[in-house]
Write a protein that holds these residues in place. Sequence first.
Motif, PDB file in Angstrom:
ATOM      1  N   ASP A 114       8.876  -9.954   3.499  1.00 46.37           N
ATOM      2  CA  ASP A 114      10.220  -9.523   3.465  1.00 46.37           C
ATOM      3  C   ASP A 114      10.537  -9.108   1.537  1.00 46.37           C
ATOM      4  O   ASP A 114      11.702  -8.346   2.194  1.00 46.37           O
ATOM      5  CB  ASP A 114      10.232  -9.956   4.151  1.00 46.37           C
ATOM      6  CG  ASP A 114      10.225 -10.457   5.391  1.00 46.37           C
ATOM      7  OD1 ASP A 114       9.601  -9.480   6.020  1.00 46.37           O
ATOM      8  OD2 ASP A 114      10.589 -11.901   6.005  1.00 46.37           O
ATOM      9  N   SER A 115      10.218  -9.568   1.103  1.00 46.09           N
ATOM     10  CA  SER A 115      10.718  -9.638  -0.388  1.00 46.09           C
ATOM     11  C   SER A 115      10.561  -7.957  -0.564  1.00 46.09           C
ATOM     12  O   SER A 115      11.810  -7.366  -1.828  1.00 46.09           O
ATOM     13  CB  SER A 115      10.571 -10.912  -1.440  1.00 46.09           C
ATOM     14  OG  SER A 115       8.722 -10.045  -1.954  1.00 46.09           O
ATOM     15  N   VAL A 116       9.572  -7.266  -0.376  1.00 42.97           N
ATOM     16  CA  VAL A 116       8.762  -6.038  -1.613  1.00 42.97           C
ATOM     17  C   VAL A 116      10.538  -5.147  -0.857  1.00 42.97           C
ATOM     18  O   VAL A 116      10.603  -4.850   0.497  1.00 42.97           O
ATOM     19  CB  VAL A 116       7.637  -5.500  -0.387  1.00 42.97           C
ATOM     20  CG1 VAL A 116       7.576  -4.489  -1.145  1.00 42.97           C
ATOM     21  CG2 VAL A 116       7.103  -6.633  -1.099  1.00 42.97           C
ATOM     22  N   LYS A 117      10.947  -3.912  -1.811  1.00 43.28           N
ATOM     23  CA  LYS A 117      12.207  -3.979  -1.225  1.00 43.28           C
ATOM     24  C   LYS A 117      11.450  -2.237  -0.781  1.00 43.28           C
ATOM     25  O   LYS A 117      11.663  -1.788  -0.505  1.00 43.28           O
ATOM     26  CB  LYS A 117      13.091  -3.012  -2.476  1.00 43.28           C
ATOM     27  CG  LYS A 117      13.939  -4.399  -2.464  1.00 43.28           C
ATOM     28  CD  LYS A 117      14.562  -5.679  -1.358  1.00 43.28           C
ATOM     29  CE  LYS A 117      15.174  -6.672  -1.883  1.00 43.28           C
ATOM     30  NZ  LYS A 117      14.392  -7.684  -1.702  1.00 43.28           N
ATOM     31  N   VAL A 118      10.684  -1.821  -2.383  1.00 42.75           N
ATOM     32  CA  VAL A 118       9.555  -0.422  -2.318  1.00 42.75           C
ATOM     33  C   VAL A 118       8.451  -0.680  -2.650  1.00 42.75           C
ATOM     34  O   VAL A 118       7.590  -1.530  -3.143  1.00 42.75           O
ATOM     35  CB  VAL A 118      10.587   0.574  -3.635  1.00 42.75           C
ATOM     36  CG1 VAL A 118      11.528   1.264  -2.905  1.00 42.75           C
ATOM     37  CG2 VAL A 118      10.561  -0.094  -4.706  1.00 42.75           C
ATOM     38  N   PHE A 119       7.764   0.283  -2.350  1.00 45.28           N
ATOM     39  CA  PHE A 119       5.670  -0.265  -2.090  1.00 45.28           C
ATOM     40  C   PHE A 119       5.349   1.381  -2.130  1.00 45.28           C
ATOM     41  O   PHE A 119       5.887   2.121  -1.469  1.00 45.28           O
ATOM     42  CB  PHE A 119       5.279  -1.140  -0.495  1.00 45.28           C
ATOM     43  CG  PHE A 119       3.862  -1.262  -0.643  1.00 45.28           C
ATOM     44  CD1 PHE A 119       3.152  -1.831  -0.875  1.00 45.28           C
ATOM     45  CD2 PHE A 119       2.947   0.554  -0.426  1.00 45.28           C
ATOM     46  CE1 PHE A 119       1.711  -2.406  -1.633  1.00 45.28           C
ATOM     47  CE2 PHE A 119       1.641  -0.078  -0.136  1.00 45.28           C
ATOM     48  CZ  PHE A 119       1.177  -1.720  -1.209  1.00 45.28           C
ATOM     49  N   GLY A 120       4.470   1.363  -3.131  1.00 39.80           N
ATOM     50  CA  GLY A 120       4.028   2.823  -3.454  1.00 39.80           C
ATOM     51  C   GLY A 120       4.131   3.447  -5.087  1.00 39.80           C
ATOM     52  O   GLY A 120       3.637   2.505  -5.428  1.00 39.80           O
TER      53      GLY A 120
END
Length: 427
Positions: A260-266
């Motif tokens: 849940d901590s991840v704001k953006v991925f990629g």
Amino acid sequence: MSKKVSKPGSISRRRLLASAGAAIAASPLGANLLQAHAAPIKIGMSMPQTGGLAGGGKASLLGIEIWRDDVNAKGGLLGGRKVELVVYDDKSSASETPAIYSKLIDIDKVDLLFAPYATVPTAPIMPMVKQRGLLLIGNFSFQVNSKVGHDMWFNNAPWGPADSWATSYLDIGQKAGGKSMALLSADQEFAQNLAKTAREVATKRNLPIVFDQAYPPNTVEFSSIIRALKATKPDIVYVASYPPDSTGVLRAVNEIGIGDSVKVFGGGMVGLQFGAVMENMGSLLNGVVNYNTWLPEKSMYFEGTKEFFDKYTKRAVEAKIDPLGYYLAPFGYASGQLTEQAISAVGSLDQKALAKHLRENTHKTIVGPIAFSADGERKETAVLQAQFRGIVDKNIEQFRSAGKQVILFPDNLKSGELVAPFEAART
């Protein structure tokens, strides 16, 4: 030795033949005959037609072929010389390209060179091309000229300054509240160049890097890597991957989750721009923020863009290659436009003169105006960062519509706001 004098009112055989030749040349038939005998302008390249880069290579080559056909339909270049492409399959391998380009130069004796698609096959030919003083139109490699310093290299890609790619992505992540970063990258030159600039930008911003791993290019199972990454609880996850592993990474994320901590991925995942990959991944793409180069938004159409895609779509279906072609095909066409405009302006194939023209001018293309900096890269970045939204499974036609990849950067093309955190955006 006596001098031959023509009598008044008579015409010499030489003058008669010259007059007849001029008359034939001036006629439509004569013009066609002369054009038919003009030596073609040979442009040589390797292009991945097999191996992991083949999907992109085929689309890129089709874009170049459409330009060749268009310019030849207009009569060719330099007074009627048709353009001929000399192309070899480099099998997506860096070990193939040095020998191919030596053959193109020494045996095929091509007039000009285009680089292969991608960083890994291009990097090994840079020293040779510089040593021989040859113009090279680049094709979506990243920072291959940073150490070589060849002043006759011009990349068709929209990358711009080396740090602009990471800067735009980290801007998005930090504005969403990101305070730490995880970095996952393939152990290949393109991905490592991206990872290097991401580290440098993060360091300048005092952004902690809590996870930093490079994986072997032949990796197919990413579950253990994603578990280890998830355990560090990063806010921003920056992935620099090639097409085969991009799908593996996303499947592992779907299986395990990312936290849940991840704001953006990629960020730097190659492959998520290709029609077949997008159709195959479907809803697993939702929420991913990734770079792109062209998307079907009104602001991205320039003179000839629509006409190009009309031709590309028809021919891509027939050739059974990427039916969308957004990522590479229009830039292949633009490579031809850069070459065409330089040759027309210079009036010859003098490679130093062509390089000077390319370096000193802004060029109109179907992907917009292109101007180069001293290192042969774009003066300003034109790379998009876009978030996948509302993607359903097994439907390639959805990607022709606006709103499926919402542009977050650059501001002048922005079409929406980031949905965060990543786990929420996935659903």
